[in-house]
Design a protein around this motif. Sequence first.
Motif, PDB file in Angstrom:
ATOM      1  N   LEU A   1       0.838  -1.193   0.000  1.00 30.79           N
ATOM      2  CA  LEU A   1       0.000   0.000   0.000  1.00 30.79           C
ATOM      3  C   LEU A   1       0.879   1.252   0.000  1.00 30.79           C
ATOM      4  CD1 LEU A   1      -3.126  -0.132   0.137  1.00 30.79           C
ATOM      5  CD2 LEU A   1      -2.944   0.558   2.540  1.00 30.79           C
ATOM      6  N   SER A   2       0.601   2.164  -0.908  1.00 32.10           N
ATOM      7  CA  SER A   2       1.365   3.406  -0.997  1.00 32.10           C
ATOM      8  C   SER A   2       0.893   4.418   0.043  1.00 32.10           C
ATOM      9  CB  SER A   2       1.209   4.017  -2.392  1.00 32.10           C
ATOM     10  OG  SER A   2      -0.108   4.532  -2.557  1.00 32.10           O
ATOM     11  N   ASN A   3       1.680   5.484   0.216  1.00 31.77           N
ATOM     12  CA  ASN A   3       1.259   6.573   1.102  1.00 31.77           C
ATOM     13  C   ASN A   3      -0.095   7.139   0.687  1.00 31.77           C
ATOM     14  OD1 ASN A   3       3.704   6.375   2.457  1.00 31.77           O
ATOM     15  ND2 ASN A   3       4.630   8.158   1.458  1.00 31.77           N
ATOM     16  N   VAL A   4      -0.279   7.327  -0.615  1.00 31.61           N
ATOM     17  CA  VAL A   4      -1.523   7.922  -1.128  1.00 31.61           C
ATOM     18  C   VAL A   4      -2.715   7.012  -0.864  1.00 31.61           C
ATOM     19  CG1 VAL A   4      -2.742   8.596  -3.237  1.00 31.61           C
ATOM     20  CG2 VAL A   4      -0.380   9.329  -2.868  1.00 31.61           C
ATOM     21  N   ASP A   5      -2.545   5.717  -1.139  1.00 31.90           N
ATOM     22  CA  ASP A   5      -3.651   4.780  -0.925  1.00 31.90           C
ATOM     23  C   ASP A   5      -3.974   4.633   0.557  1.00 31.90           C
ATOM     24  OD1 ASP A   5      -3.995   4.294  -3.621  1.00 31.90           O
ATOM     25  OD2 ASP A   5      -2.626   2.590  -3.648  1.00 31.90           O
ATOM     26  N   CYS A   6      -2.944   4.622   1.375  1.00 36.62           N
ATOM     27  CA  CYS A   6      -3.161   4.572   2.820  1.00 36.62           C
ATOM     28  C   CYS A   6      -3.936   5.804   3.279  1.00 36.62           C
ATOM     29  CB  CYS A   6      -1.818   4.483   3.539  1.00 36.62           C
ATOM     30  SG  CYS A   6      -1.901   4.770   5.326  1.00 36.62           S
ATOM     31  N   ALA A   7      -3.437   6.976   2.904  1.00 36.11           N
ATOM     32  CA  ALA A   7      -4.039   8.228   3.370  1.00 36.11           C
ATOM     33  C   ALA A   7      -5.493   8.370   2.934  1.00 36.11           C
ATOM     34  CB  ALA A   7      -3.220   9.412   2.862  1.00 36.11           C
ATOM     35  N   ALA A   8      -5.811   7.857   1.764  1.00 34.21           N
ATOM     36  CA  ALA A   8      -7.167   8.013   1.228  1.00 34.21           C
ATOM     37  C   ALA A   8      -8.221   7.398   2.128  1.00 34.21           C
ATOM     38  CB  ALA A   8      -7.246   7.400  -0.168  1.00 34.21           C
ATOM     39  N   PHE A   9      -7.851   6.355   2.873  1.00 34.22           N
ATOM     40  CA  PHE A   9      -8.849   5.684   3.712  1.00 34.22           C
ATOM     41  C   PHE A   9      -8.870   6.217   5.145  1.00 34.22           C
ATOM     42  CE2 PHE A   9     -10.568   1.950   6.105  1.00 34.22           C
ATOM     43  CZ  PHE A   9     -11.820   1.934   5.496  1.00 34.22           C
ATOM     44  N   LEU A  10      -7.902   7.026   5.513  1.00 33.77           N
ATOM     45  CA  LEU A  10      -7.812   7.482   6.902  1.00 33.77           C
ATOM     46  C   LEU A  10      -9.017   8.295   7.370  1.00 33.77           C
ATOM     47  CD1 LEU A  10      -4.020   8.422   7.184  1.00 33.77           C
ATOM     48  CD2 LEU A  10      -5.147   6.252   7.725  1.00 33.77           C
ATOM     49  N   PRO A  11      -9.580   9.203   6.566  1.00 35.38           N
ATOM     50  CA  PRO A  11     -10.760   9.938   7.047  1.00 35.38           C
ATOM     51  C   PRO A  11     -11.927   9.030   7.425  1.00 35.38           C
ATOM     52  CG  PRO A  11      -9.818  11.067   5.164  1.00 35.38           C
ATOM     53  CD  PRO A  11      -9.103   9.752   5.270  1.00 35.38           C
ATOM     54  N   SER A  12     -12.135   7.970   6.669  1.00 31.57           N
ATOM     55  CA  SER A  12     -13.213   7.029   7.004  1.00 31.57           C
ATOM     56  C   SER A  12     -12.964   6.381   8.358  1.00 31.57           C
ATOM     57  CB  SER A  12     -13.315   5.936   5.928  1.00 31.57           C
ATOM     58  OG  SER A  12     -13.697   6.479   4.691  1.00 31.57           O
ATOM     59  N   MET A  13     -11.703   6.135   8.648  1.00 30.56           N
ATOM     60  CA  MET A  13     -11.361   5.530   9.929  1.00 30.56           C
ATOM     61  C   MET A  13     -11.634   6.480  11.082  1.00 30.56           C
ATOM     62  SD  MET A  13      -7.861   3.756   8.542  1.00 30.56           S
ATOM     63  CE  MET A  13      -7.180   3.396  10.144  1.00 30.56           C
ATOM     64  N   ILE A  14     -11.204   7.737  10.930  1.00 31.28           N
ATOM     65  CA  ILE A  14     -11.413   8.716  11.999  1.00 31.28           C
ATOM     66  C   ILE A  14     -12.906   8.975  12.202  1.00 31.28           C
ATOM     67  CG2 ILE A  14     -10.855  11.019  12.847  1.00 31.28           C
ATOM     68  CD1 ILE A  14      -8.479   9.007  12.536  1.00 31.28           C
ATOM     69  N   GLU A  15     -13.645   9.058  11.115  1.00 28.23           N
ATOM     70  CA  GLU A  15     -15.102   9.242  11.206  1.00 28.23           C
ATOM     71  C   GLU A  15     -15.762   8.110  11.974  1.00 28.23           C
ATOM     72  OE1 GLU A  15     -16.512   9.580   7.245  1.00 28.23           O
ATOM     73  OE2 GLU A  15     -15.864  11.662   6.991  1.00 28.23           O
ATOM     74  N   SER A  16     -15.192   6.921  11.889  1.00 32.25           N
ATOM     75  CA  SER A  16     -15.762   5.752  12.554  1.00 32.25           C
ATOM     76  C   SER A  16     -15.334   5.635  14.016  1.00 32.25           C
ATOM     77  CB  SER A  16     -15.356   4.475  11.811  1.00 32.25           C
ATOM     78  OG  SER A  16     -15.864   4.481  10.498  1.00 32.25           O
ATOM     79  N   GLY A  17     -14.436   6.511  14.465  1.00 31.70           N
ATOM     80  CA  GLY A  17     -14.062   6.518  15.873  1.00 31.70           C
ATOM     81  C   GLY A  17     -12.646   6.078  16.178  1.00 31.70           C
ATOM     82  N   VAL A  18     -11.845   5.780  15.155  1.00 35.53           N
ATOM     83  CA  VAL A  18     -10.440   5.437  15.388  1.00 35.53           C
ATOM     84  C   VAL A  18      -9.716   6.694  15.864  1.00 35.53           C
ATOM     85  CG1 VAL A  18      -8.329   4.512  14.359  1.00 35.53           C
ATOM     86  CG2 VAL A  18     -10.565   3.736  13.535  1.00 35.53           C
ATOM     87  N   THR A  19      -8.920   6.564  16.913  1.00 34.47           N
ATOM     88  CA  THR A  19      -8.216   7.730  17.451  1.00 34.47           C
ATOM     89  C   THR A  19      -6.699   7.618  17.381  1.00 34.47           C
ATOM     90  OG1 THR A  19      -8.339   6.792  19.692  1.00 34.47           O
ATOM     91  CG2 THR A  19     -10.092   8.327  19.029  1.00 34.47           C
ATOM     92  N   ARG A  20      -6.179   6.406  17.198  1.00 34.57           N
ATOM     93  CA  ARG A  20      -4.730   6.195  17.150  1.00 34.57           C
ATOM     94  C   ARG A  20      -4.357   5.557  15.815  1.00 34.57           C
ATOM     95  NH1 ARG A  20      -5.448   8.873  20.937  1.00 34.57           N
ATOM     96  NH2 ARG A  20      -4.857   8.576  23.129  1.00 34.57           N
ATOM     97  N   LEU A  21      -3.446   6.207  15.083  1.00 34.52           N
ATOM     98  CA  LEU A  21      -2.982   5.687  13.805  1.00 34.52           C
ATOM     99  C   LEU A  21      -1.492   5.405  13.878  1.00 34.52           C
ATOM    100  CD1 LEU A  21      -4.694   8.303  11.445  1.00 34.52           C
ATOM    101  CD2 LEU A  21      -5.556   6.016  12.015  1.00 34.52           C
ATOM    102  N   LEU A  22      -1.092   4.254  13.359  1.00 35.89           N
ATOM    103  CA  LEU A  22       0.317   3.903  13.279  1.00 35.89           C
ATOM    104  C   LEU A  22       0.620   3.476  11.850  1.00 35.89           C
ATOM    105  CD1 LEU A  22       2.949   3.572  14.904  1.00 35.89           C
ATOM    106  CD2 LEU A  22       2.286   1.193  15.322  1.00 35.89           C
ATOM    107  N   LEU A  23       1.361   4.340  11.131  1.00 33.40           N
ATOM    108  CA  LEU A  23       1.728   4.054   9.750  1.00 33.40           C
ATOM    109  C   LEU A  23       2.923   3.107   9.759  1.00 33.40           C
ATOM    110  CD1 LEU A  23       1.494   7.683   8.316  1.00 33.40           C
ATOM    111  CD2 LEU A  23      -0.338   6.016   8.687  1.00 33.40           C
TER     112      LEU A  23
END
Length: 262
Positions: free
Chosen positions: A192-214
């Motif tokens: 997974l590239s940086n761009v593909d990873c980043a594209a899904f992050l807003p959906s995660m935060i909207e769902s309640g994820v608070t900690r991200l580890l790239l």
Amino acid sequence: MAKIVPLFSSSSGNSYYISGNNEGILVDAGRNCKQLELALLSNEIDTKTIKAIFVTHEHTDHCSALRVFAKRYALPIYATQGTLDALIRSDRVEAKAVLKAIEDEVIVGDMKIKKINTSHDAADSCGYFITTADNRKCAVVTDTGYLTSESKDALTRANLAVIESNHDIEMLKNGPYPYILKQRVLSMTGHLSNVDCAAFLPSMIESGVTRLLLAHLSKENNTPRLALETAKAVLSNANMQCDIDYTVDTAPVETNGKSIVF
């Protein structure tokens, strides 16, 4: 208290210690046994608290310590059946090793671990969704060419998400890898590239994820700065503020004491 310690994270080796209360598991066992022991020691992790090793797939950077470490500490090894078969064929596990195929979900100690199907050029790769005794949830999704539906579901239900941000596409295209390897990394069974990873992050935060580890950043085709900048830019465009709506870190190549409570 649930926590994750990224012991190693790169193409040179990967291993994460995840615990709840006084028991934990390892996800992958990359590098060699001595390096893994030193990483655990530097993070003040007692090997007696480790109840099992969960392997995502059979590539060397995820299992090179497996044979010796599992034998030395009498630890069971969990993986998909396809991965277990590949580990046996490549002599990555002892003949007497305790091998357990995970078809869906298992309970180890006071933790519940569910497999997540991923898309990688391996026998039967997967990620893991871990629920601790105090109902904290961690998803580990790396080594995947795209986010499968199972990966997306798990990542949006976690308190802490370990998600691959392997490469910057332009660095990869202009970098030292031979053409065939570049194509492999960019494929649907690559990374997974940086761009593909980043594209899904807003959906995660909207769902309640608070900690991200790239995680699983390429040493040749990425930098922590690029991975973080790409992630934060996309999240900022979605009106999500770092250290208010979420926290984000990059998993280090090796750690001497970095743990994240979730």
